[in-house]
Design a protein around this motif. Structure first.
Motif, PDB file in Angstrom:
ATOM      1  N   VAL A  70       0.843  -1.207   0.000  1.00  0.00           N
ATOM      2  CA  VAL A  70       0.000   0.000   0.000  1.00  0.00           C
ATOM      3  C   VAL A  70       0.872   1.248   0.000  1.00  0.00           C
ATOM      4  CG1 VAL A  70      -1.639   1.369   1.333  1.00  0.00           C
ATOM      5  CG2 VAL A  70      -2.000  -1.089   1.081  1.00  0.00           C
ATOM      6  N   LEU A  71       1.920   1.253   0.814  1.00  0.00           N
ATOM      7  CA  LEU A  71       2.809   2.415   0.874  1.00  0.00           C
ATOM      8  C   LEU A  71       3.501   2.654  -0.468  1.00  0.00           C
ATOM      9  CD1 LEU A  71       4.427   1.972   4.427  1.00  0.00           C
ATOM     10  CD2 LEU A  71       2.497   3.427   3.770  1.00  0.00           C
ATOM     11  N   ILE A  72       3.882   1.566  -1.148  1.00  0.00           N
ATOM     12  CA  ILE A  72       4.501   1.696  -2.475  1.00  0.00           C
ATOM     13  C   ILE A  72       3.521   2.336  -3.455  1.00  0.00           C
ATOM     14  CG2 ILE A  72       5.368   0.408  -4.480  1.00  0.00           C
ATOM     15  CD1 ILE A  72       6.449  -1.684  -2.414  1.00  0.00           C
ATOM     16  N   THR A  73       2.274   1.863  -3.444  1.00  0.00           N
ATOM     17  CA  THR A  73       1.256   2.390  -4.362  1.00  0.00           C
ATOM     18  C   THR A  73       0.955   3.854  -4.073  1.00  0.00           C
ATOM     19  OG1 THR A  73       0.261   0.171  -4.471  1.00  0.00           O
ATOM     20  CG2 THR A  73      -1.065   2.002  -5.277  1.00  0.00           C
ATOM     21  N   ILE A  74       0.881   4.202  -2.795  1.00  0.00           N
ATOM     22  CA  ILE A  74       0.622   5.593  -2.393  1.00  0.00           C
ATOM     23  C   ILE A  74       1.763   6.497  -2.855  1.00  0.00           C
ATOM     24  CG2 ILE A  74       0.554   7.124  -0.377  1.00  0.00           C
ATOM     25  CD1 ILE A  74      -2.149   5.882  -0.920  1.00  0.00           C
ATOM     26  N   LEU A  75       2.990   6.015  -2.719  1.00  0.00           N
ATOM     27  CA  LEU A  75       4.144   6.799  -3.176  1.00  0.00           C
ATOM     28  C   LEU A  75       4.114   6.981  -4.692  1.00  0.00           C
ATOM     29  CD1 LEU A  75       6.893   5.281  -0.866  1.00  0.00           C
ATOM     30  CD2 LEU A  75       6.326   7.721  -1.013  1.00  0.00           C
ATOM     31  N   GLU A  76       3.744   5.939  -5.408  1.00  0.00           N
ATOM     32  CA  GLU A  76       3.666   6.030  -6.880  1.00  0.00           C
ATOM     33  C   GLU A  76       2.661   7.099  -7.302  1.00  0.00           C
ATOM     34  OE1 GLU A  76       2.647   2.035  -7.909  1.00  0.00           O
ATOM     35  OE2 GLU A  76       4.739   1.334  -7.909  1.00  0.00           O
ATOM     36  N   LYS A  77       1.561   7.207  -6.555  1.00  0.00           N
ATOM     37  CA  LYS A  77       0.478   8.104  -6.947  1.00  0.00           C
ATOM     38  C   LYS A  77       0.642   9.520  -6.418  1.00  0.00           C
ATOM     39  CE  LYS A  77      -4.560   8.199  -7.329  1.00  0.00           C
ATOM     40  NZ  LYS A  77      -5.829   7.478  -7.053  1.00  0.00           N
ATOM     41  N   TYR A  78       1.215   9.655  -5.214  1.00  0.00           N
ATOM     42  CA  TYR A  78       1.209  10.967  -4.554  1.00  0.00           C
ATOM     43  C   TYR A  78       2.600  11.452  -4.147  1.00  0.00           C
ATOM     44  CZ  TYR A  78      -3.814   9.994  -4.017  1.00  0.00           C
ATOM     45  OH  TYR A  78      -5.139   9.705  -4.241  1.00  0.00           O
TER      46      TYR A  78
END
Length: 312
Positions: A140-148
């Protein structure tokens, strides 16, 4: 130290042999039901002598009373570190904590944990670990970093025991986020930086079974409690009672964690609703603080100094 650490027990025995006055302020505040069940039998008959012991809450005191320590010599004084919230002279500005931290970014403080953190030896032959849970949290943290990544900074905070707070997934996670470390969207921090200063300077605190979640309740900012999986469901009643929607936002799955994080970031500029919700949570937060950090009034250290003085 914790009075049940093997090295501190040896040290206390040396003090006893030396006939020196001994006053113990035991540092453990977050006592779970399982700890209260498993630790006292191990301390029974250990033969430690002391003049007085101060504990941080009543549960903490009960642990030592159950272990056979003399109740008359144990008093609940509170946690010295709780004085921080009342002593602004000790508060550090963001720029003093880490030069990479930016005022113009939404700062999300994440308390790391390892495969068997909070389990210790309390669960006998239990072979399951938090590993599947940790992988999903990191995803989840990886995906959040990719997006924001251009709007946020995630502070990935390790405690004093780095091996305890890391897992076999830490390497995979670090490889996946190299570019976000390089551009300052993700910052790894160890215990050389005060968690309290980070809590105060962050816009959101995220954690699992850590006293940092309770400590974050001292200020009026959002808190996400992440907890899911079969192992958690099986033992959650023996853990710290943090799954309380009257105190924080509960993320009970990988999807809900992502959804709540994304919504928080997207709506951060319009945070009136969050402020209203936190105001409604104030009483429940205070009750939990009082349970684990008793007598939080900014005078804990002064009382401890007086206790020491009166005993010597």
């Amino acid at each position: 130290p914790k009075c049940n650490d093997d090295w501190s027990i040896d040290y206390i025995k040396v003090i006893n042999e030396s006939n020196i006055k001994l006053i113990i302020d035991d540092r453990e505040s977050a006592i779970t039901n399982q700890r209260l069940l498993k630790v006292p039998p191990k301390l029974k008959g250990i033969g430690l002598e002391f003049d007085i012991m101060t504990t941080h809450n009543k549960i903490h005191k009960d642990l030592f009373v159950k272990a056979g320590f003399p109740q008359s010599k144990i008093c609940v004084n509170g946690a010295p570190q709780s004085d921080y919230w009342f002593k602004k002279t000790y508060w550090q500005k963001l720029s003093k904590l880490n030069s990479d931290l930016r005022e113009d970014r939404i700062k999300i403080l994440f308390f790391s944990f390892g495969e068997r953190t909070y389990m210790n030896f309390y669960y006998g032959n239990e072979q399951r670990t938090w590993m599947p849970f940790i992988k999903e949290v990191n995803d989840v943290l990886i995906t959040i970093l990719e997006k924001y990544h251009n709007r946020i900074q995630i502070i990935y905070k390790f405690g004093g025991k780095v091996k305890r707070d890391t897992s076999d997934d830490t390497g995979r996670f670090k490889n996946a986020v190299k570019k976000y470390v390089k551009n300052g969207s993700l910052i790894f921090m160890n215990n050389s930086i005060s968690s309290y200063d980070l809590i105060r300077n962050s816009q959101l605190t995220v954690g699992f079974q850590t006293s940092g979640i309770i400590e974050a309740m001292n200020i009026n900012k959002p808190i996400f409690y992440i907890a899911w999986g079969k192992l958690y469901d099986d033992i959650k009643k023996t853990l710290l009672p943090l799954e309380d929607e009257n105190c924080l936002t509960i993320c009970s799955s990988k999807d809900s964690f992502f959804k709540n994080l994304a919504e928080f970031i997207e709506s951060f500029e319009n945070s009136t609703l969050n402020n209203q919700q936190i105001n409604e949570q104030r009483k429940s937060r205070n009750d939990l603080i009082d349970k684990y950090f008793a007598n939080s009034d900014g005078l804990v250290c002064k009382r401890l100094a007086n206790i020491i003085y009166n005993n010597i």
